[in-house]
Enzyme design. Structure first.
Site, PDB file in Angstrom:
ATOM      1  N   GLU A 138     -16.407   6.263   5.534  1.00 55.45           N
ATOM      2  CA  GLU A 138     -15.578   5.671   6.594  1.00 55.45           C
ATOM      3  C   GLU A 138     -15.565   6.547   7.982  1.00 55.45           C
ATOM      4  O   GLU A 138     -16.315   7.304   8.030  1.00 55.45           O
ATOM      5  CB  GLU A 138     -14.290   5.452   5.987  1.00 55.45           C
ATOM      6  CG  GLU A 138     -13.401   6.525   5.692  1.00 55.45           C
ATOM      7  CD  GLU A 138     -11.574   6.378   5.327  1.00 55.45           C
ATOM      8  OE1 GLU A 138     -11.371   5.145   5.693  1.00 55.45           O
ATOM      9  OE2 GLU A 138     -11.037   7.415   4.710  1.00 55.45           O
TER      10      GLU A 138
ATOM     11  N   ARG B 160       0.839  -1.250  -0.024  1.00 53.17           N
ATOM     12  CA  ARG B 160       0.049  -0.147  -0.078  1.00 53.17           C
ATOM     13  C   ARG B 160       0.851   1.223   0.038  1.00 53.17           C
ATOM     14  O   ARG B 160       0.682   2.168  -0.429  1.00 53.17           O
ATOM     15  CB  ARG B 160      -0.968   0.153   1.136  1.00 53.17           C
ATOM     16  CG  ARG B 160      -1.962   1.213   1.161  1.00 53.17           C
ATOM     17  CD  ARG B 160      -2.958   0.959   2.106  1.00 53.17           C
ATOM     18  NE  ARG B 160      -2.449   1.088   3.651  1.00 53.17           N
ATOM     19  CZ  ARG B 160      -3.226   0.867   4.658  1.00 53.17           C
ATOM     20  NH1 ARG B 160      -4.490   0.693   4.719  1.00 53.17           N
ATOM     21  NH2 ARG B 160      -2.448   1.064   5.990  1.00 53.17           N
TER      22      ARG B 160
ATOM     23  N   LYS C 176      -2.437   6.929   1.165  1.00 49.39           N
ATOM     24  CA  LYS C 176      -2.499   7.175   2.886  1.00 49.39           C
ATOM     25  C   LYS C 176      -1.111   8.239   2.777  1.00 49.39           C
ATOM     26  O   LYS C 176      -0.256   8.082   3.320  1.00 49.39           O
ATOM     27  CB  LYS C 176      -1.939   6.010   3.511  1.00 49.39           C
ATOM     28  CG  LYS C 176      -2.171   5.751   4.953  1.00 49.39           C
ATOM     29  CD  LYS C 176      -2.087   4.670   5.450  1.00 49.39           C
ATOM     30  CE  LYS C 176      -2.027   4.543   6.924  1.00 49.39           C
ATOM     31  NZ  LYS C 176      -3.217   5.069   7.739  1.00 49.39           N
TER      32      LYS C 176
HETATM   33  N1  PMP Z   1      -9.402   4.932   7.353  1.00 51.59           N
HETATM   34  C1  PMP Z   1      -8.560   5.690   7.570  1.00 51.59           C
HETATM   35  C2  PMP Z   1      -8.583   7.355   7.214  1.00 51.59           C
HETATM   36  C3  PMP Z   1      -7.336   5.354   8.232  1.00 51.59           C
HETATM   37  O1  PMP Z   1      -6.387   6.358   8.722  1.00 51.59           O
HETATM   38  C4  PMP Z   1      -6.989   3.969   8.472  1.00 51.59           C
HETATM   39  C5  PMP Z   1      -5.965   3.566   9.174  1.00 51.59           C
HETATM   40  N2  PMP Z   1      -5.855   3.909  10.636  1.00 51.59           N
HETATM   41  C6  PMP Z   1      -8.108   3.247   8.133  1.00 51.59           C
HETATM   42  C7  PMP Z   1      -9.108   3.417   7.633  1.00 51.59           C
HETATM   43  C8  PMP Z   1      -7.914   1.630   8.644  1.00 51.59           C
HETATM   44  O2  PMP Z   1      -6.920   0.937   7.846  1.00 51.59           O
HETATM   45  P1  PMP Z   1      -6.063  -0.120   8.445  1.00 51.59           P
HETATM   46  O3  PMP Z   1      -6.754  -1.256   8.657  1.00 51.59           O
HETATM   47  O4  PMP Z   1      -4.927  -0.205   7.311  1.00 51.59           O
HETATM   48  O5  PMP Z   1      -5.270   0.146   9.766  1.00 51.59           O
END
Ligand code: PMP
Length: 296
Positions: free
Chosen positions: A182, A50, A149
């Protein structure tokens, strides 16, 4: 604590970033948050992949191969002797001139911190958490693809401030069309009428590594799963709701904007997925080599 900084491990007091670094000046960079459970770096490869995808989209050339970044991450965990940890891996555009032009930054800055993260207290997993809907909307993918990210978290931070002001730990973020994207640092799922549903990534969600693991666990248990379009109406009328994230793992949600979800307690599907995730987190990933006598 030892920090991996531009190719070597240094004590944390020596791990410094320039005030001219564009990561600091403009949020020009990308990052990963990764967990280590009992010496298992959970889904390390997925996180590093990622990172490289984010780098590609923002036109940032990481000065190491994917395998080298993976090895540096493992080396940092091993050097700190931590069997349970939170890894923060950051790549910025690097030091440059004032002015946003990234061509003034010849070398990206790459550092890896191996520390701990403050988890939600264990009781949240038993009682579930309340959410509110933030008035701050998720940046639409037409402007900045949420699959990157990046170091630009101000949008999410403003929504998190709304949550904290309302006395709840997390907030639902809607996209510009008013559909669920989200939460501020977590993906969101609902369970209703025998189906597990989560917003499509194109609704404005980060492709969470925990989200993906949860979808796989659900498939394995034969649950019907749908990446779809959800409104607040779907959330309010869900039988169960939960969040996923590297920090949160799988945390049940019991109220949203004052509406009780299901019977107001973590539901059986959520609890089953959580139990199975807790087995997966120690087995699926990269096993670091720790001196058993020194491991913390
Ligand atoms: N959405 C956002 C905006 C995030 O920053 C994160 C990470 N904390 C997630 C979703 C979840 O992603 P992951 O399961 O890879 O931590």
């Amino acid at each position: 604590m030892l920090i991996y900084m531009d190719g070597k491990l240094v004590p944390d007091e020596e791990a410094k970033v320039s005030v001219f670094d564009h990561g600091l000046l403009y949020g020009d960079g990308i990052f990963e948050g990764i967990r280590v459970y009992e010496g298992n770096v959970f889904r390390l490869r997925a996180h590093i992949e990622r990172l490289y995808e984010s780098a590609k989209t923002i036109g940032l050339e990481i000065p190491m191969s994917l395998e080298e970044v993976e090895a540096a991450t493992v080396e940092t965990v091993e050097a700190n002797g931590m069997a349970n940890a939170y890894i923060r891996l950051v790549v910025t555009r690097g030091r440059g001139d004032l002015g946003i032009d990234p061509t003034s930054c010849p070398t990206p800055t790459l550092f890896i911190i191996c520390s701990t993260i403050q988890l939600y207290p264990e009781e949240f997993y038993e009682t579930g958490i309340p959410l509110i809907t933030a008035s701050t909307r998720r940046i639409p993918m037409e402007c900045l693809d949420p699959r990157i990210k990046s170091l630009n978290y101000l949008n999410n931070i403003l929504a998190k401030i709304e949550a904290k002001k309302a006395g709840v730990p997390e907030a639902v973020m809607l996209n510009l069309s008013g559909r669920v994207a989200e939460c501020t640092a977590d993906n969101i799922f609902i369970w209703r009428n025998g189906k597990l549903k989560t917003p499509r990534l194109t609704e404005g969600a980060l492709p969470g590594v925990t989200r993906w693991a949860t979808l796989e666990l659900a498939h394995e248990s034969g649950l019907r799963v749908k990446e779809t379009v959800l409104g607040l109406h779907d959330l309010y009328n869900a039988e169960e709701c939960f969040l996923t994230g590297t920090g949160a793992e799988i945390v049940p949600v019991v109220t949203i904007d004052g509406r009780q979800i299901g019977d107001g307690k973590p539901g059986p599907t959520t609890l089953d997925l959580l139990a199975r995730f807790r087995k997966l987190r120690v087995s699926d990933g990269y096993k670091v080599n720790l001196d058993p006598a020194a491991a913390r």
